[in-house]
Write a protein that holds these residues in place. Structure first.
Motif, PDB file in Angstrom:
ATOM      1  N   ASP A   1       5.497 -83.451 -51.116  1.00 39.91           N
ATOM      2  CA  ASP A   1       5.198 -84.857 -51.395  1.00 39.91           C
ATOM      3  C   ASP A   1       5.462 -85.297 -52.835  1.00 39.91           C
ATOM      4  OD1 ASP A   1       4.472 -85.157 -48.763  1.00 39.91           O
ATOM      5  OD2 ASP A   1       2.346 -84.806 -49.132  1.00 39.91           O
ATOM      6  N   PRO A   2       5.252 -84.451 -53.839  1.00 44.18           N
ATOM      7  CA  PRO A   2       5.529 -84.921 -55.204  1.00 44.18           C
ATOM      8  C   PRO A   2       6.966 -85.357 -55.431  1.00 44.18           C
ATOM      9  CG  PRO A   2       4.152 -82.965 -55.280  1.00 44.18           C
ATOM     10  CD  PRO A   2       4.593 -83.125 -53.853  1.00 44.18           C
ATOM     11  N   LEU A   3       7.896 -84.893 -54.593  1.00 39.87           N
ATOM     12  CA  LEU A   3       9.289 -85.304 -54.778  1.00 39.87           C
ATOM     13  C   LEU A   3       9.485 -86.780 -54.457  1.00 39.87           C
ATOM     14  CD1 LEU A   3      11.434 -82.311 -53.446  1.00 39.87           C
ATOM     15  CD2 LEU A   3      10.585 -82.772 -55.758  1.00 39.87           C
ATOM     16  N   VAL A   4       8.601 -87.353 -53.643  1.00 41.24           N
ATOM     17  CA  VAL A   4       8.721 -88.783 -53.330  1.00 41.24           C
ATOM     18  C   VAL A   4       8.496 -89.614 -54.585  1.00 41.24           C
ATOM     19  CG1 VAL A   4       7.696 -90.706 -52.056  1.00 41.24           C
ATOM     20  CG2 VAL A   4       8.095 -88.519 -50.909  1.00 41.24           C
ATOM     21  N   THR A   5       7.391 -89.366 -55.286  1.00 39.13           N
ATOM     22  CA  THR A   5       7.128 -90.147 -56.493  1.00 39.13           C
ATOM     23  C   THR A   5       8.089 -89.769 -57.619  1.00 39.13           C
ATOM     24  OG1 THR A   5       5.281 -88.618 -56.896  1.00 39.13           O
ATOM     25  CG2 THR A   5       4.753 -90.774 -56.020  1.00 39.13           C
ATOM     26  N   ALA A   6       8.509 -88.501 -57.653  1.00 37.88           N
ATOM     27  CA  ALA A   6       9.503 -88.104 -58.654  1.00 37.88           C
ATOM     28  C   ALA A   6      10.821 -88.843 -58.427  1.00 37.88           C
ATOM     29  CB  ALA A   6       9.726 -86.601 -58.610  1.00 37.88           C
ATOM     30  N   PHE A   7      11.197 -89.048 -57.177  1.00 38.89           N
ATOM     31  CA  PHE A   7      12.438 -89.768 -56.880  1.00 38.89           C
ATOM     32  C   PHE A   7      12.397 -91.180 -57.445  1.00 38.89           C
ATOM     33  CE2 PHE A   7      15.062 -92.565 -54.346  1.00 38.89           C
ATOM     34  CZ  PHE A   7      16.266 -91.884 -54.263  1.00 38.89           C
ATOM     35  N   LEU A   8      11.255 -91.834 -57.359  1.00 40.48           N
ATOM     36  CA  LEU A   8      11.132 -93.202 -57.874  1.00 40.48           C
ATOM     37  C   LEU A   8      11.135 -93.234 -59.392  1.00 40.48           C
ATOM     38  CD1 LEU A   8       8.470 -94.624 -55.408  1.00 40.48           C
ATOM     39  CD2 LEU A   8      10.945 -94.944 -55.345  1.00 40.48           C
ATOM     40  N   ILE A   9      10.574 -92.207 -60.013  1.00 40.92           N
ATOM     41  CA  ILE A   9      10.478 -92.167 -61.468  1.00 40.92           C
ATOM     42  C   ILE A   9      11.797 -91.706 -62.100  1.00 40.92           C
ATOM     43  CG2 ILE A   9       9.294 -91.070 -63.416  1.00 40.92           C
ATOM     44  CD1 ILE A   9       6.860 -90.730 -61.502  1.00 40.92           C
ATOM     45  N   ALA A  10      12.422 -90.712 -61.493  1.00 39.95           N
ATOM     46  CA  ALA A  10      13.610 -90.088 -62.091  1.00 39.95           C
ATOM     47  C   ALA A  10      14.668 -89.827 -61.027  1.00 39.95           C
ATOM     48  CB  ALA A  10      13.218 -88.790 -62.794  1.00 39.95           C
ATOM     49  N   PRO A  11      15.299 -90.858 -60.496  1.00 40.00           N
ATOM     50  CA  PRO A  11      16.278 -90.663 -59.419  1.00 40.00           C
ATOM     51  C   PRO A  11      17.485 -89.825 -59.826  1.00 40.00           C
ATOM     52  CG  PRO A  11      16.343 -92.926 -60.258  1.00 40.00           C
ATOM     53  CD  PRO A  11      15.127 -92.281 -60.848  1.00 40.00           C
ATOM     54  N   HIS A  12      17.724 -89.698 -61.134  1.00 43.53           N
ATOM     55  CA  HIS A  12      18.867 -88.899 -61.574  1.00 43.53           C
ATOM     56  C   HIS A  12      18.698 -87.419 -61.257  1.00 43.53           C
ATOM     57  CE1 HIS A  12      15.977 -88.640 -64.916  1.00 43.53           C
ATOM     58  NE2 HIS A  12      16.520 -87.471 -65.176  1.00 43.53           N
ATOM     59  N   LEU A  13      17.498 -86.993 -60.888  1.00 44.63           N
ATOM     60  CA  LEU A  13      17.260 -85.594 -60.549  1.00 44.63           C
ATOM     61  C   LEU A  13      17.680 -85.261 -59.117  1.00 44.63           C
ATOM     62  CD1 LEU A  13      13.707 -85.085 -62.121  1.00 44.63           C
ATOM     63  CD2 LEU A  13      15.923 -84.487 -63.126  1.00 44.63           C
ATOM     64  N   PHE A  14      18.134 -86.267 -58.365  1.00 47.79           N
ATOM     65  CA  PHE A  14      18.378 -86.103 -56.932  1.00 47.79           C
ATOM     66  C   PHE A  14      19.804 -86.496 -56.565  1.00 47.79           C
ATOM     67  CE2 PHE A  14      13.947 -86.821 -57.691  1.00 47.79           C
ATOM     68  CZ  PHE A  14      13.260 -86.073 -56.748  1.00 47.79           C
ATOM     69  N   GLU A  15      20.359 -85.787 -55.575  1.00 48.33           N
ATOM     70  CA  GLU A  15      21.623 -86.165 -54.956  1.00 48.33           C
ATOM     71  C   GLU A  15      21.361 -86.469 -53.482  1.00 48.33           C
ATOM     72  OE1 GLU A  15      24.680 -83.287 -55.558  1.00 48.33           O
ATOM     73  OE2 GLU A  15      24.307 -83.134 -57.731  1.00 48.33           O
ATOM     74  N   THR A  16      22.074 -87.454 -52.930  1.00 46.11           N
ATOM     75  CA  THR A  16      21.836 -87.867 -51.552  1.00 46.11           C
ATOM     76  C   THR A  16      23.135 -87.941 -50.763  1.00 46.11           C
ATOM     77  OG1 THR A  16      22.016 -90.239 -52.065  1.00 46.11           O
ATOM     78  CG2 THR A  16      19.821 -89.237 -52.239  1.00 46.11           C
ATOM     79  N   GLU A  17      22.982 -87.963 -49.448  1.00 43.21           N
ATOM     80  CA  GLU A  17      24.093 -88.108 -48.513  1.00 43.21           C
ATOM     81  C   GLU A  17      23.697 -89.142 -47.467  1.00 43.21           C
ATOM     82  OE1 GLU A  17      26.827 -85.174 -45.698  1.00 43.21           O
ATOM     83  OE2 GLU A  17      24.756 -84.628 -46.160  1.00 43.21           O
ATOM     84  N   ARG A  18      24.607 -90.050 -47.146  1.00 42.54           N
ATOM     85  CA  ARG A  18      24.331 -91.149 -46.230  1.00 42.54           C
ATOM     86  C   ARG A  18      24.513 -90.698 -44.773  1.00 42.54           C
ATOM     87  NH1 ARG A  18      21.543 -95.699 -46.758  1.00 42.54           N
ATOM     88  NH2 ARG A  18      22.428 -97.496 -45.722  1.00 42.54           N
ATOM     89  N   ALA A  19      23.579 -91.099 -43.892  1.00 42.17           N
ATOM     90  CA  ALA A  19      23.673 -90.725 -42.487  1.00 42.17           C
ATOM     91  C   ALA A  19      22.799 -91.646 -41.642  1.00 42.17           C
ATOM     92  CB  ALA A  19      23.245 -89.278 -42.274  1.00 42.17           C
TER      93      ALA A  19
END
Length: 318
Positions: A244-262
């Motif tokens: 769960d902490p990754l959810v709030t981390a994503f909002l605070i620091a999105p540069h730490l994450f890579e995504t793929e569209r589907a």
């Protein structure tokens, strides 16, 4: 700096607690309220746990609304790693406030109505089963445009499930609600086991939080120690995944994450694969992609972010 308006829908839960404490320490997030749902523990316990976490952080001004006490169709299941009360063996301060009057879904409706009237949007963070959000979208599908996006912890795509062979707990706990949400036109960010298993709170990483004094720092240290699954065969090391902490981390620091569209589908009728999340990455379904699936996380960057935000809590808290 303009803060991002969010509502956190959760089922605290040890990792929910860390997610909340991270969010509460960030000036980038404007938490309009916390809604709770039956998940890791019954809704009576998730309500109290949320109140205690806010009390710990000195933010009892944020309202907590109790939501749905059971899934839409299936029987309730509960978490396996959170202890009887949901927060391990950690003792938190008694809340000075009770849950706010009214149902969580009614609160969500009011907030989204206000946002829509003001030509604004709210981001919804789901840290547990999606029952409250599924009910919201069934009752008021017209409020979808008021939701900027849903950032969700849940699902398993290339990873195996953590509660069954195919399914992650949050999706399995209410697959019908999850199917409603993932069938909507609302933008969704999916932080699944594919992502969370990259971010392990190993014993060495947990040790980094021992110097943090005061109730918040010591509580997080206790949470991280409790969270150790001690299952290197499954995870590649000791420790526990930071779901769960990754959810709030994503909002605070999105540069730490890579995504793929589907496009994402949730199985809700198969006894064998109940709650399985299926990602259509290559357009086989003919459906428009609607989900950004997190595929990669900078684990060290996440733990540095968590350390930085915990340091904002006073070390001399009584």
């Amino acid at each position: 700096m303009t803060s991002l308006p969010i509502i956190i829908d959760c089922d605290p839960g040890v990792d929910d607690a860390i997610a909340l404490l991270l969010a509460l320490a960030s000036p980038k997030l404007d938490i309009r309220g916390v809604t709770v749902v039956c998940g890791n523990v019954p809704v009576s316990a998730t309500s109290r746990n949320a109140l205690q976490i806010l009390e710990l952080a000195g933010r009892s001004d944020i309202p907590v609304y109790a939501g749905c006490p059971r899934p839409l169709v299936v029987a309730p299941i509960y978490g396996q790693f959170h202890g009887v009360g949901g927060l391990g063996k950690t003792e938190l301060p008694a809340p000075s406030h009770d849950v706010a009057p009214g149902h969580a879904v009614d609160f969500l409706i009011r907030q989204l109505e206000h946002a829509l009237a003001a030509d604004q949007q709210i981001t919804i963070c789901t840290l547990g089963p999606m029952t409250n959000i599924g009910v919201l979208l069934r009752m008021r599908p017209d409020l979808g445009p008021a939701i900027a996006r849903i950032v969700s912890m849940g699902g398993a795509y290339r990873e195996a499930g953590n509660r069954t062979m195919t399914s992650e707990f949050n999706m399995l706990a209410d697959p019908h609600a999850a199917s409603i949400v993932f069938s909507s036109d609302i933008p969704i960010v999916s932080i699944s086991l594919d992502a969370t298993h990259q971010v392990m709170a190993t014993p060495e990483r947990a040790q980094r939080f021992l110097p943090y004094k005061g109730r918040v720092g010591e509580t997080v240290s206790a949470f991280l120690s409790h969270w150790d699954r001690n299952d290197p065969r499954r995870y590649g090391s000791r420790g526990g995944p930071m779901h769960d902490p990754l959810v709030t981390a994503f909002l605070i620091a999105p540069h730490l994450f890579e995504t793929e569209r589907a496009r994402v589908f949730v199985e809700h009728s198969s006894p064998l694969c109940l709650g399985q999340t299926v990602a259509d990455r290559y357009g086989k379904s003919g459906e428009t992609p609607n989900v950004d699936i997190v595929t990669k996380v900078d684990a060290e960057g996440f733990f540095a972010l968590l350390e930085e935000h915990l340091a904002r809590y006073s070390p001399v808290e009584a």
